[in-house]
Design a protein around this motif. Structure first.
Motif, PDB file in Angstrom:
ATOM      1  N   LEU A  13       0.834  -1.202   0.000  1.00  0.00           N
ATOM      2  CA  LEU A  13       0.000   0.000   0.000  1.00  0.00           C
ATOM      3  C   LEU A  13       0.872   1.256   0.000  1.00  0.00           C
ATOM      4  O   LEU A  13       1.897   1.308   0.667  1.00  0.00           O
ATOM      5  N   ASP A  14       0.411   2.267  -0.736  1.00  0.00           N
ATOM      6  CA  ASP A  14       1.170   3.509  -0.867  1.00  0.00           C
ATOM      7  C   ASP A  14       0.840   4.507   0.232  1.00  0.00           C
ATOM      8  O   ASP A  14      -0.318   4.651   0.631  1.00  0.00           O
ATOM      9  N   CYS A  15       1.861   5.231   0.657  1.00  0.00           N
ATOM     10  CA  CYS A  15       1.687   6.336   1.590  1.00  0.00           C
ATOM     11  C   CYS A  15       0.874   7.423   0.892  1.00  0.00           C
ATOM     12  O   CYS A  15       1.165   7.779  -0.259  1.00  0.00           O
ATOM     13  N   LEU A  23       4.491   0.390   5.974  1.00  0.00           N
ATOM     14  CA  LEU A  23       4.607  -0.734   6.891  1.00  0.00           C
ATOM     15  C   LEU A  23       3.334  -0.758   7.728  1.00  0.00           C
ATOM     16  O   LEU A  23       2.756   0.292   8.008  1.00  0.00           O
ATOM     17  N   ILE A  24       2.921  -1.948   8.127  1.00  0.00           N
ATOM     18  CA  ILE A  24       1.906  -2.053   9.163  1.00  0.00           C
ATOM     19  C   ILE A  24       2.680  -2.412  10.419  1.00  0.00           C
ATOM     20  O   ILE A  24       3.553  -3.282  10.398  1.00  0.00           O
ATOM     21  N   PHE A  34       2.549   2.927   8.880  1.00  0.00           N
ATOM     22  CA  PHE A  34       3.690   3.823   9.073  1.00  0.00           C
ATOM     23  C   PHE A  34       4.496   3.916   7.787  1.00  0.00           C
ATOM     24  O   PHE A  34       4.752   2.916   7.131  1.00  0.00           O
ATOM     25  N   CYS A  35       4.881   5.142   7.441  1.00  0.00           N
ATOM     26  CA  CYS A  35       5.727   5.350   6.271  1.00  0.00           C
ATOM     27  C   CYS A  35       7.165   5.558   6.736  1.00  0.00           C
ATOM     28  O   CYS A  35       7.463   6.551   7.409  1.00  0.00           O
ATOM     29  N   PRO A  36       8.067   4.638   6.382  1.00  0.00           N
ATOM     30  CA  PRO A  36       9.460   4.798   6.797  1.00  0.00           C
ATOM     31  C   PRO A  36      10.171   5.940   6.055  1.00  0.00           C
ATOM     32  O   PRO A  36      11.195   6.425   6.512  1.00  0.00           O
TER      33      PRO A  36
END
Length: 67
Positions: A13-15, A23-24, A34-36
């Motif tokens: 899934l895209d930010c 990331l989940i 969460f987007c790293p």
């Protein structure tokens, strides 16, 4: 019996902000996206309609108190 579950998993899934893959993740009290890359967190419920296999597997193994 000892129960362990992963603390995070890579999704496809895209930010919504930077379009990188999310990331989940989970803590002891919640699960979230969460987007790293941009270091932003997002509510899990916003991504339920587009849930991918990684997210589904992660949530299947997440202990929840349903009381």
């Amino acid at each position: 019996m000892f129960f362990t579950a992963k603390r995070e998993a890579q999704t496809t899934l895209d930010c919504p902000l930077c379009k990188q893959k999310l990331l989940i993740k989970r803590t002891c009290h919640e699960a979230y996206m969460f987007c790293p890359t941009c270091q932003k967190s997002f509510p899990l419920q916003d991504f339920i309609p587009q849930m991918d296999e990684a997210m589904e597997e992660f949530l299947e193994n997440l202990y929840t108190n349903r009381i």
